[in-house]
Scaffold this active site. Structure first.
Site, PDB file in Angstrom:
ATOM      1  N   GLU A 133      51.952  -7.022 115.814  1.00 30.18           N
ATOM      2  CA  GLU A 133      53.052  -6.716 115.012  1.00 30.18           C
ATOM      3  C   GLU A 133      54.360  -7.022 115.992  1.00 30.18           C
ATOM      4  OE1 GLU A 133      54.805  -6.716 112.166  1.00 30.18           O
ATOM      5  OE2 GLU A 133      54.712  -4.812 111.423  1.00 30.18           O
ATOM      6  N   THR A 186      62.667  -9.639 110.497  1.00 25.37           N
ATOM      7  CA  THR A 186      62.804  -8.060 110.723  1.00 25.37           C
ATOM      8  C   THR A 186      63.556  -7.851 111.988  1.00 25.37           C
ATOM      9  OG1 THR A 186      60.422  -7.742 110.011  1.00 25.37           O
ATOM     10  CG2 THR A 186      61.186  -5.978 111.480  1.00 25.37           C
TER      11      THR A 186
HETATM   12  N1  HSE Z   1      59.985   0.044 110.115  1.00 24.52           N
HETATM   13  C1  HSE Z   1      60.156  -1.376 110.348  1.00 24.52           C
HETATM   14  C2  HSE Z   1      61.763  -1.805 109.887  1.00 24.52           C
HETATM   15  C3  HSE Z   1      59.402  -2.303 109.151  1.00 24.52           C
HETATM   16  O1  HSE Z   1      62.313  -1.265 109.159  1.00 24.52           O
HETATM   17  O2  HSE Z   1      62.417  -2.610 110.762  1.00 24.52           O
HETATM   18  C4  HSE Z   1      59.671  -3.626 109.294  1.00 24.52           C
HETATM   19  O3  HSE Z   1      58.645  -4.305 110.060  1.00 24.52           O
END
Ligand code: HSE
Length: 311
Positions: A133, A186
């Site tokens: 990830e 992201t």
């Molecule tokens: N917690 C992460 C974010 C989830 O909000 O950036 C997305 O990968």
């Protein structure tokens, strides 16, 4: 068993008050992967359909997660003198906010663990998947990979060491997810966040997170709804999503317990009590998004308690 086909579900991370720590697993939306045991050592990504992603093992989230598992010293002390081929059939769009990269990372480690005879627990698999990830988002976080591997609602209690807890899921919870067909990376969505928060906002946020966990365990839907609020991340990110406020407001007006940004966006989610409310909320969200002229799709899903599975 030398080959398996698996389903790797989509997930909603954050759930408003739980940035980087809360997530839930969805039904019906997900990727498929085929993992094959082969004589040649190492990991090879042999085929990707549905997305333009790198085949190089070290650049692919599934490849990196798989290598993290294989390079672990703990495979019962047994040397692995064979390798694995991975086929990835993407159904979850990259940059959609419903855990596309996590599904690939989780699927790779789940599948290899099955072909190895399950030397690792599911909690250990979350740790390996998180390494994959990180390739996509630039930082290790497990709020998508944990529910993808374990199913249900999950809480990352801590990262150092990784401590993941599967939370009781009330049976009447339905998730509605509106996915606009725009991409929000992201890494970009994380770049707009401030590294510091005020004490006032921190107090509000951890009060809500405690409330959400208590609400889930006690099946107190009112408490779940009151707790689904985010005073830290949503205000900084919502400008990235056209019509976000309008869609969120109609979801709440039509009976959703809460609504917010799914993961890093651009998907918008709502949690509802019961299928009838979920259908009404989904219709209202669709109507409120239509004037953006941006194509979108909408999903209604129960909470998937199983997570990644063999099909
Ligand atoms: N917690 C992460 C974010 C989830 O909000 O950036 C997305 O990968």
């Amino acid at each position: 068993m030398n080959e398996i086909k698996i389903f790797c579900p989509a997930t909603i991370a954050n759930l408003n008050c739980g940035f980087d720590v809360m997530g839930l697993c969805l039904e019906g939306i997900g990727d498929e992967m085929i993992i094959r045991k082969v004589a040649e050592k190492g990991i090879r990504i042999t085929k990707i359909t549905g997305a333009d992603l790198p085949l190089e093992t070290e650049k692919n989230v599934a490849g990196v997660a798989a290598l993290a598992l294989l390079n672990s010293n703990a495979i019962n002390g047994v040397a692995i003198d064979f390798g694995f081929e991975i086929e990835i059939h993407k159904k979850i769009k990259a940059g959609s906010g419903i855990g596309s990269s996590s599904a690939s990372a989780a699927g790779a480690v789940f599948g290899i663990n099955e072909l190895l005879g399950r030397p690792f627990t599911k909690h250990q698999l979350v740790d390996f998947a998180m390494k994959g990830e990180a390739v996509a988002s630039g930082c290790e976080h497990a709020d998508n990979v944990a529910p993808c591997v374990l199913g249900g609602f999950t809480l990352v209690r801590g990262y150092n060491p990784l401590d993941v807890i599967k939370i009781e899921s009330p049976s009447e919870i339905y998730a509605v997810v509106l996915h606009p067909h725009i991409e929000v990376k992201t890494s970009d969505s994380r770049a707009v966040l401030s590294p510091t928060v005020t004490l006032k906002n921190a107090i509000t946020q951890w009060g809500n997170l405690g409330g959400l966990i208590a609400g889930l365990y006690t099946k107190d839907y009112g408490l779940i709804g009151r707790s689904l609020n985010d005073v830290i991340v949503e205000p900084a990110r919502k400008h990235l999503i056209p019509n976000f406020d309008k869609v969120k407001n109609v979801a709440l007006q039509n009976g959703a317990l809460g609504a917010g940004i799914s993961g890093a966006g651009p998907s918008i989610f709502a949690l509802c009590k019961g299928e009838t409310v979920a259908n009404t909320v989904a219709k209202s969200m669709s109507d409120a998004y239509a004037d953006t002229k941006i194509p979108f799709d909408i999903h209604i899903s129960k909470v998937n308690d199983e997570g990644t599975k063999i099909i």
